[in-house]
Design a protein around this motif. Structure first.
Motif, PDB file in Angstrom:
ATOM      1  N   GLN A 119       0.904  -1.169  -0.106  1.00 15.08           N
ATOM      2  CA  GLN A 119       0.024   0.037  -0.026  1.00 15.08           C
ATOM      3  C   GLN A 119       0.811   1.224   0.019  1.00 15.08           C
ATOM      4  OE1 GLN A 119      -2.246   0.918   3.560  1.00 15.08           O
ATOM      5  NE2 GLN A 119      -4.123   1.491   2.466  1.00 15.08           N
ATOM      6  N   VAL A 120       0.614   2.304  -0.727  1.00 15.38           N
ATOM      7  CA  VAL A 120       1.111   3.652  -0.415  1.00 15.38           C
ATOM      8  C   VAL A 120       0.301   4.283   0.773  1.00 15.38           C
ATOM      9  CG1 VAL A 120       1.556   5.844  -1.652  1.00 15.38           C
ATOM     10  CG2 VAL A 120       1.772   3.632  -2.900  1.00 15.38           C
ATOM     11  N   MET A 121       1.189   4.389   1.746  1.00 15.70           N
ATOM     12  CA  MET A 121       0.415   5.088   2.681  1.00 15.70           C
ATOM     13  C   MET A 121       0.619   6.614   2.721  1.00 15.70           C
ATOM     14  SD  MET A 121       1.442   2.953   6.243  1.00 15.70           S
ATOM     15  CE  MET A 121       0.657   1.480   6.862  1.00 15.70           C
ATOM     16  N   TYR A 164       3.263  13.090   3.286  1.00 11.11           N
ATOM     17  CA  TYR A 164       4.111  12.000   3.004  1.00 11.11           C
ATOM     18  C   TYR A 164       3.140  11.086   2.040  1.00 11.11           C
ATOM     19  CZ  TYR A 164       2.093   9.324   6.657  1.00 11.11           C
ATOM     20  OH  TYR A 164       1.486   8.619   7.674  1.00 11.11           O
ATOM     21  N   ALA A 165       3.661  10.424   1.242  1.00  9.78           N
ATOM     22  CA  ALA A 165       3.022   9.158   0.349  1.00  9.78           C
ATOM     23  C   ALA A 165       4.109   8.062  -0.042  1.00  9.78           C
ATOM     24  CB  ALA A 165       2.491   9.490  -1.076  1.00  9.78           C
ATOM     25  N   ASP A 166       4.266   6.995   0.992  1.00  5.86           N
ATOM     26  CA  ASP A 166       5.286   6.173   1.081  1.00  5.86           C
ATOM     27  C   ASP A 166       4.669   4.767   0.775  1.00  5.86           C
ATOM     28  OD1 ASP A 166       6.994   8.311   1.837  1.00  5.86           O
ATOM     29  OD2 ASP A 166       6.567   7.837   3.988  1.00  5.86           O
ATOM     30  N   PRO A 167       5.545   4.218  -0.073  1.00  7.37           N
ATOM     31  CA  PRO A 167       5.264   2.683  -0.591  1.00  7.37           C
ATOM     32  C   PRO A 167       5.726   1.965   0.736  1.00  7.37           C
ATOM     33  CG  PRO A 167       7.022   3.276  -1.664  1.00  7.37           C
ATOM     34  CD  PRO A 167       6.729   4.423  -0.979  1.00  7.37           C
ATOM     35  N   VAL A 168       4.930   0.897   1.195  1.00  8.69           N
ATOM     36  CA  VAL A 168       5.062   0.096   2.322  1.00  8.69           C
ATOM     37  C   VAL A 168       4.534  -1.256   2.196  1.00  8.69           C
ATOM     38  CG1 VAL A 168       5.154   1.931   4.224  1.00  8.69           C
ATOM     39  CG2 VAL A 168       2.640   0.659   3.486  1.00  8.69           C
ATOM     40  N   SER A 169       5.100  -2.311   2.731  1.00 10.40           N
ATOM     41  CA  SER A 169       4.766  -3.651   2.371  1.00 10.40           C
ATOM     42  C   SER A 169       4.244  -4.576   3.524  1.00 10.40           C
ATOM     43  CB  SER A 169       5.891  -4.314   1.656  1.00 10.40           C
ATOM     44  OG  SER A 169       7.048  -4.187   2.346  1.00 10.40           O
ATOM     45  N   TRP A 170       3.852  -5.838   3.332  1.00  7.28           N
ATOM     46  CA  TRP A 170       3.599  -6.740   4.422  1.00  7.28           C
ATOM     47  C   TRP A 170       2.813  -5.955   5.637  1.00  7.28           C
ATOM     48  CZ3 TRP A 170       3.559 -10.173   1.064  1.00  7.28           C
ATOM     49  CH2 TRP A 170       4.618 -10.092   0.135  1.00  7.28           C
ATOM     50  N   ILE A 171       1.769  -5.481   5.287  1.00  5.40           N
ATOM     51  CA  ILE A 171       1.148  -4.472   6.483  1.00  5.40           C
ATOM     52  C   ILE A 171      -0.177  -5.215   7.324  1.00  5.40           C
ATOM     53  CG2 ILE A 171      -0.258  -2.271   6.578  1.00  5.40           C
ATOM     54  CD1 ILE A 171       0.594  -2.069   3.736  1.00  5.40           C
ATOM     55  N   PRO A 177      12.543   5.502  17.662  1.00  5.85           N
ATOM     56  CA  PRO A 177      11.484   6.240  17.097  1.00  5.85           C
ATOM     57  C   PRO A 177      11.823   6.861  15.716  1.00  5.85           C
ATOM     58  CG  PRO A 177      11.530   6.434  19.492  1.00  5.85           C
ATOM     59  CD  PRO A 177      12.711   5.871  19.044  1.00  5.85           C
ATOM     60  N   GLN A 178      11.046   6.654  14.669  1.00  3.16           N
ATOM     61  CA  GLN A 178      11.327   7.151  13.317  1.00  3.16           C
ATOM     62  C   GLN A 178       9.983   7.309  12.681  1.00  3.16           C
ATOM     63  OE1 GLN A 178      14.909   5.901  11.012  1.00  3.16           O
ATOM     64  NE2 GLN A 178      14.932   4.169  12.616  1.00  3.16           N
ATOM     65  N   SER A 179       8.834   6.524  13.265  1.00  2.00           N
ATOM     66  CA  SER A 179       7.712   6.544  12.037  1.00  2.00           C
ATOM     67  C   SER A 179       6.665   7.314  12.586  1.00  2.00           C
ATOM     68  CB  SER A 179       7.089   5.057  12.268  1.00  2.00           C
ATOM     69  OG  SER A 179       6.464   4.997  13.503  1.00  2.00           O
ATOM     70  N   ALA A 180       5.681   7.423  11.872  1.00  2.00           N
ATOM     71  CA  ALA A 180       4.537   8.556  11.969  1.00  2.00           C
ATOM     72  C   ALA A 180       3.356   7.609  12.839  1.00  2.00           C
ATOM     73  CB  ALA A 180       3.950   8.915  10.708  1.00  2.00           C
TER      74      ALA A 180
END
Length: 589
Positions: free
Chosen positions: A488-490, A500-507, A527-530
């Protein structure tokens, strides 16, 4: 020589004859007088005044050539009103007041050689007509019926409408307006009546009328009333502490005795086998057969409105389709846990007590059999065991329901509704056990931030992870996975406002937009994520293959301990720890 005796006899005879002549003379004279009186009665004019149903009075004249030459009435106050003779009925030439005495004056002429005769007589005009039923019920198919204290010949409505009635003969009963054919109709009319056409109208009076009310119905389950329906709305189940069982009888109580019912037209949604039985002219009860409805099932009974639907003996009917609703009570969480444990959706197993039957019926869902729970695995993590509560709703039970829903094609919402109960009962009967391993994710924000994946008694994955930064912290606590996507593109916005619009996998989503997923970073462990729990993509893929809907994800704050599998000694203690339940345990969480 005449004897004295002879003279006496002659004198007596003479006196007797004289008396007879006098008597006959008197009789003759009386006859002459009677004859003259009879002739006078026949010749001289006379009048007899009687009441009239339509005119002021009716007059019968007697005597040779008798006729009226003048007729009038004197009103109180001295006003004189002429009368018109219509076939011996005396009609005033203008309106007279109601209920007052008037003097009738008649001049009657006989033969011309006789003088006219004048008659005087007091008569009463009809009284003021007053309504005796100003508030009345009108049966269907009939007009408004007005009862008056005096006979009337005309009635007029002043407002609203222009209904009027003209009678050929005075009557105390007048029907007015159109025939009423609809229940629940009402109105207020202002009416004025005339006792006679020659009499002034009476005072304006109000009449309030109504037809029979609409037919209505109420609903009761057993002895607990659940709701009341009107003909223009939908009833809802009211608050009640009474348990409504799947086979509880359902009684419809009508507001009036029925003459027409036809329960085959009454639609139950959802439908179950059963039979309607007439208890009385107002009560009909539905008795479900078989197992009845599933727990927590909302049920609606639709009753057809209009004249073709249920009909009261009075003629009333439902204004429109009427819906009566109720709900089967939720079954016990304890029985839900027992069945989920039997099928392998929980980290615990359940065993019925010795000699206790384990029926697969709805009744057992409300009165669970006695038995005990025990942990399936010797080294179940303490954070997971701390989440379990026997007989009470908890996140472990919620996750098991979600996993069951997903495997049986149901909406994954974690709610044990009627579809879940029905599918669960069917699965227990068919022994359709869960073939998916039991997986549990534990995340500690103690740096380096770490994720552990525990499955079927052992930790199969340990990896560094990233959680949310300040302003976008990861949700703490334990939550079940509710959605899974391979890619998914989060899209969103960082705490600094940058989108942001980040491609992520295995969600694996577990709370709102927080998910365990793969994302490329230079390093991991802080900590680095949203708000998500980020893993290296390859590791995320491994986690994805071992997680499923309903898997629990626990996120602990900084300072929390790492997830370490219990030692062998601890596992023995854990495996022998059981929880015993009895059939009296009916608490729900």
């Amino acid at each position: 020589m005449v004897s004295q005796t002879s003279v006496s006899r002659r004198s007596h005879r003479h006196r007797s004859k004289l008396g007879q002549r006098l008597l006959w003379g008197l009789v003759f004279t009386m006859g002459i007088l009677v004859m003259f009186a009879g002739v006078g009665w026949l010749v001289f004019p006379r009048a007899t005044v009687k009441t009239s149903p339509i005119a002021l009075a009716q007059v019968q004249l007697g005597g040779v050539n008798a006729h009226m030459t003048n007729a009038s009435v004197d009103l109180p106050g001295g006003t004189s009103v002429a009368l018109v003779d219509r076939q011996n009925q005396l009609w005033p030439t203008r309106l007279l007041p109601s209920g007052v005495p008037v003097q009738l004056n008649l001049t009657i002429q006989g033969p011309n050689w006789l003088p006219p005769r004048v008659f005087h007589q007091t008569v009463m005009t009809p009284g003021v007509p007053r309504l005796t039923n100003p508030d009345q019920s009108v049966t269907l198919g009939n007009q408004v019926k007005l009862n008056w204290s005096e006979s009337v010949v005309a009635v007029q409505t002043l407002k609203p409408g222009t209904w009027s009635a003209q009678l050929s003969q005075p009557s105390t009963l007048v029907t007015l307006g159109p025939a009423q054919s609809t229940p629940g109709t009402e109105g207020t009319w202002y009416v004025q009546a005339q006792a006679r056409s020659w009499e002034a109208p009476g005072p304006v009076q109000a009449v309030q009328w109504h037809t029979i009310p609409w037919l209505t119905a109420s609903l009761s389950i057993g002895t607990a009333t659940r709701g009341t329906g009107s003909s223009v709305g939908t009833s809802s189940s009211g608050a009640s502490k009474t348990t409504v069982l799947p086979t509880s009888p359902v009684t419809v109580r009508w507001s009036m005795p029925l003459s027409q019912a036809n329960p085959s037209q009454w639609v139950m949604t959802p439908a179950v086998p059963g039979q309607w039985i007439k208890d009385s002219s107002t009560d009909w009860t539905f008795h479900p057969s078989g197992s009845g409805w599933a727990p927590d099932t909302p049920i609606t009974l639709t009753l057809p409105g209009g004249p073709q639907g249920p009909r009261a003996a009075s003629g009333s009917y439902l204004q429109q389709d009427l819906q009566l609703s109720w709900r089967i009570s939720q079954a016990t969480t304890l029985r839900l846990q027992q069945w989920l444990a039997e099928l392998g959706y929980l980290p615990v197993t359940w065993t019925p007590a010795a000699g206790v039957a384990n029926p697969t019926t709805w009744s057992s869902a409300y009165q669970p059999p006695a038995g005990s729970f025990s942990w399936r695995f010797n080294n179940t993590p303490t954070p997971l065991t701390n989440l379990w509560q026997t007989g009470w709703w908890n996140v472990v039970t919620q996750g098991a329901v979600m996993q069951f829903e997903h495997q049986h094609g149901l909406t994954v919402d974690g709610i044990a509704g009627p579809q879940v109960w029905t599918a669960l009962k069917t699965a227990v009967l068919a022994n359709q056990v869960n073939t998916t391993p039991y997986s549990y994710v534990y995340v500690s924000e103690t740096q380096p931030e770490t994720l552990w994946l525990w499955q079927n008694g052992q930790i199969i994955l340990t990896t560094k992870a990233n959680t949310g930064v300040t302003g976008a912290l990861t949700k703490l606590g334990t939550h079940p996975v509710f959605e899974r996507l391979p890619f998914q593109v989060m899209k969103g916005r960082n705490p600094n406002g940058q989108s942001y619009a980040d491609p992520v996998s295995w969600i694996n989503y577990f709370w709102g937009s927080d998910a365990v997923h793969g994302f490329v970073r230079a390093s991991y462990g802080f900590p680095q994520s949203a708000g998500c729990v980020e893993l290296p993509p390859s590791v995320a893929h491994q986690a994805y293959l071992n997680l499923h809907y309903g898997s629990l994800v626990t996120v602990m704050p900084p300072g929390s301990q790492p997830l370490v599998a219990p030692s062998a000694s601890t596992s023995t203690s854990t495996s022998t720890s059981t929880t015993t339940t009895t059939s009296a345990s009916t608490s729900q969480g």
